[in-house]
Structures are given as C-alpha cells and as structure tokens.
Design an enzyme around this catalytic site. Structure first.
Site, PDB file in Angstrom:
ATOM      1  N   ASP A 246      -3.626  -1.907   9.749  1.00 28.64           N
ATOM      2  CA  ASP A 246      -3.186  -1.774   8.251  1.00 28.64           C
ATOM      3  C   ASP A 246      -3.437  -3.447   8.141  1.00 28.64           C
ATOM      4  OD1 ASP A 246      -1.841   0.170   8.709  1.00 28.64           O
ATOM      5  OD2 ASP A 246      -0.407  -0.007   8.119  1.00 28.64           O
TER       6      ASP A 246
ATOM      7  N   LYS B 120       1.139  -1.176  -0.113  1.00 28.09           N
ATOM      8  CA  LYS B 120      -0.352  -0.822   0.142  1.00 28.09           C
ATOM      9  C   LYS B 120       0.859   1.189  -0.085  1.00 28.09           C
ATOM     10  CE  LYS B 120       0.993   1.496   4.564  1.00 28.09           C
ATOM     11  NZ  LYS B 120       1.325   2.620   4.717  1.00 28.09           N
TER      12      LYS B 120
HETATM   13  P1  ATP Z   1       4.609  -0.489   7.842  1.00 24.58           P
HETATM   14  O1  ATP Z   1       4.479   0.219   6.503  1.00 24.58           O
HETATM   15  O2  ATP Z   1       3.505  -0.750   8.237  1.00 24.58           O
HETATM   16  O3  ATP Z   1       4.635   0.605   8.194  1.00 24.58           O
HETATM   17  P2  ATP Z   1       7.273  -1.009   7.435  1.00 24.58           P
HETATM   18  O4  ATP Z   1       7.547  -0.895   6.206  1.00 24.58           O
HETATM   19  O5  ATP Z   1       7.610  -1.397   9.391  1.00 24.58           O
HETATM   20  O6  ATP Z   1       5.880  -1.582   7.665  1.00 24.58           O
HETATM   21  P3  ATP Z   1       7.354  -4.650   7.577  1.00 24.58           P
HETATM   22  O7  ATP Z   1       7.273  -4.868   6.599  1.00 24.58           O
HETATM   23  O8  ATP Z   1       5.821  -4.710   7.994  1.00 24.58           O
HETATM   24  O9  ATP Z   1       7.690  -3.314   6.723  1.00 24.58           O
HETATM   25  O10 ATP Z   1       8.323  -4.975   8.234  1.00 24.58           O
HETATM   26  C1  ATP Z   1       8.469  -3.940   9.731  1.00 24.58           C
HETATM   27  C2  ATP Z   1       9.246  -5.478  10.599  1.00 24.58           C
HETATM   28  O11 ATP Z   1       8.877  -6.396  11.085  1.00 24.58           O
HETATM   29  C3  ATP Z   1      10.386  -5.616   9.401  1.00 24.58           C
HETATM   30  O12 ATP Z   1      11.702  -5.577  10.248  1.00 24.58           O
HETATM   31  C4  ATP Z   1      11.124  -7.061   9.777  1.00 24.58           C
HETATM   32  O13 ATP Z   1      11.913  -7.675  11.580  1.00 24.58           O
HETATM   33  C5  ATP Z   1       9.794  -7.200  11.168  1.00 24.58           C
HETATM   34  N1  ATP Z   1       8.376  -8.350  10.123  1.00 24.58           N
HETATM   35  C6  ATP Z   1       7.427  -9.693  10.820  1.00 24.58           C
HETATM   36  N2  ATP Z   1       6.421  -9.847   9.929  1.00 24.58           N
HETATM   37  C7  ATP Z   1       6.852  -9.954   9.313  1.00 24.58           C
HETATM   38  C8  ATP Z   1       6.652 -10.207   7.067  1.00 24.58           C
HETATM   39  N3  ATP Z   1       5.845 -10.861   7.134  1.00 24.58           N
HETATM   40  N4  ATP Z   1       7.190  -9.783   6.384  1.00 24.58           N
HETATM   41  C9  ATP Z   1       8.477  -8.657   6.601  1.00 24.58           C
HETATM   42  N5  ATP Z   1       8.668  -7.812   8.157  1.00 24.58           N
HETATM   43  C10 ATP Z   1       8.589  -8.731   9.159  1.00 24.58           C
END
Ligand code: ATP
Length: 297
Positions: free
Chosen positions: A137, A12
C-alpha cells in the site's frame, strides 16, 4: 534549503478487491483497483541538529509515536537504525483500522519528505523499492491516482486517472484487524465472485456505471453491527455500499456532491462517529508547495 517540509498524505479506497488465492508462504494473492481519495493526514518533517535523535509527535493519542509507527520505519529505512537530524509531527484525519491505508500513506510521505528535506541522493526507483519493502500500500501512495494491484499487491499498474467523483465514507467506532479479516476469508468455502474485471470495464463509463459494479471480497465476511447500519443507510438512498480494503470503513460513490452530503447527513443521524464527503483524486503525496511526486512505478 527549506528547514521544514509539509506533506499532505491522501487516503485510499478499493474500487474492487478480489482475493484470488493463497501462496504456500501464507500470503494471499489479489486483484484490486486502488483509488486515492481526498482525505489527508498532514506530516511535517523538520530539520534538527545532526546528532539529535528522531522525535515523533501526533495529535491522536491512539497512534504509537515510536518505532511501531510506519513513518518511523520509513526514517530507519533512509537514515539507519538510530535516525537523527529530523523531527516529525503527524496530524491524523484518516481513521485507523479502516482499510483506508492511512499508516501506509504517512509512511510514503515520510520517505518523500525526508529525502527532500535532507537532499538525500536516493533515486525515484530506490525510493519506490524502499516503499515496496515497507508495504504494497505504501508503494501505491507514491503515485496515487487509480492503480491496478496484482500478485500479493506488489505488482502495480497505473490506470488513467478518474475525474473527481464524489464519495460518502463512514466508519463506526470498531475497527477490523487485517489478519483477522484474512482468517475469515480463509474460512469461506465457496469461491467469491470477482469484481475487478467489471470495475476495469467501467472505469471510463461515468460515476453511475462505475460505482454500481464496485465490490470487495471482505464484504462477505464482515458483519459488524455498525457496518450493517452504514450499509442499510446507504442502500436506502439507492447507492451501493462497499467495504474499503479489509474494513471497517464503507464508501459509496455518488452522482453529485448534493447526494453525497444528503447521505452523509443520514449517516450522522444514525450515530456513526466518522462520516465524511470527499472526491477521488488523480495523484498521491503532495508537498506543501503542491508539487506532486510522481515516480515511475
Ligand atoms: P490498511 O488500510 O493498510 O489496512 P488500516 O486501516 O489498518 O490500514 P492504519 O491507519 O494504517 O489503518 O493503522 C493500523 C494500525 O497501525 C494502527 O492501529 C496503529 O497502531 C498502527 N500505525 C502505525 N503507523 C501508523 C500511522 N502513521 N498512522 C496510524 N496508525 C499507525
């Protein structure tokens, strides 16, 4: 019954993200227009012997493959503290610490996939409640498309889906932790101008009108050198760079795919490790048979 379910989990962007206040419990209130985009992780859920404990594998060594992973949390939610009878494999393409909701989308896909594979008697409303408990989210990705989020992100109002608009998206090697981004927002003394009403007014006025009014409050507090490089390259092409969520991915909506590709080439030439071109999409999690899950939200 199928022994394996394959799910495509979209990313997203936030067309707008206004932080409107902070509650006594520390949660921030917001108004944001969430938009699903066509960059997908793939989650494969396979049936195993009923007593066999859950296993999770992933193509990205930086992603934890244990109870810290959001897909594992989804399995616990549906199957209890020691989930058994399934294995899962995750192919990551959505960058982490990007503000693109990759983990949350995987989590929503795990809820959908496990229910389908094991034919669990879980209603759409119950599935939505599980998703909401796992994260605002996560609930968004069950429907995807274009959604207005309010409250602390838990009040979701579906909006008319956008046509497939082209986007260029880039991220540097550095990510941004969401708690740190909120600490920076808390330190801002002046109120930041809201963007959500402008975005809502321009949703049906075409790509140029819409993408010129997109904005994100986290932009004001994000000064990573690579983010500045992305902003500069995008602005040089007359486009409006916007941070997605708390960052560190930056996107720009484009008039057509050609413009998006040209901007992507310039971003690659500037040395950015993640650069992609994609489109807005009108839906959320897709199963391999391309049936689309649309529970009421
Ligand atoms: P958001 O947009 O919700 O802020 P984000 O950009 O922080 O998300 P995510 O891919 O959700 O990015 O990952 C953040 C952290 O969550 C990663 O650094 C990882 O350690 C942990 N994590 C937990 N589950 C997952 C997953 N399925 N894929 C990626 N990271 C994950």
């Amino acid at each position: 019954m199928n022994e394996t379910v394959i799910l495509q989990t979209p990313a997203k962007i936030n067309l707008s993200l206004d932080i409107t206040g902070k509650l006594p419990n520390g949660y921030h209130t917001l108004r944001s227009v969430f938009q699903a985009v066509g960059i997908y992780d793939t989650l494969t859920v396979t049936k195993t012997a009923p007593e066999q404990p859950l296993t999770l594998t992933c193509n990205d060594a930086a992603v934890p493959c244990d109870a810290r992973n959001l897909v594992w949390k989804a399995a616990v939610r549906l199957l209890g503290e020691n989930p058994c009878g399934i294995s899962m494999h995750l192919e990551k393409r959505i960058p982490s610490q990007a503000g693109m909701g990759g983990g949350s989308s995987d989590c929503a896909a795990a809820l959908v996939g496990i229910r389908k594979l094991l034919a669990l008697p879980v209603t759409d409303a119950a599935l939505h409640a599980h998703a909401a408990a796992l994260g605002a989210d996560c609930a968004f990705f069950l429907r995807g498309g274009t959604v207005l989020a309010e409250g602390i992100g838990e009040q979701l109002t579906p909006l008319a889906p956008l046509p497939p608009y082209p986007l260029v998206i880039a991220k540097g090697s550095e990510g941004i932790s969401t708690p740190e981004a909120y600490r920076r927002i808390d330190a801002v003394s002046e109120p930041l101008p809201p963007d959500t009403d402008h975005v809502l007014e321009n949703l049906s006025r075409g790509a140029e009108a819409l993408f010129s009014v997109c904005g994100c409050h986290f932009d004001a507090v994000t000064d990573l050198p690579e983010v500045d490089t992305i902003r500069r390259v995008i602005r040089e092409r007359g486009l409006n760079p916007v941070l997605s969520g708390s960052g560190a991915a930056v996107y720009a909506g484009c008039a057509d795919m050609e413009q998006a590709e040209r901007c992507a080439d310039a971003l690659r030439a500037a040395g950015l490790p993640f650069v992609t071109v994609c489109e807005t999409v009108p839906d959320g999690i897709r199963c391999a048979d391309l049936s689309i899950i649309h529970p009421e939200i």
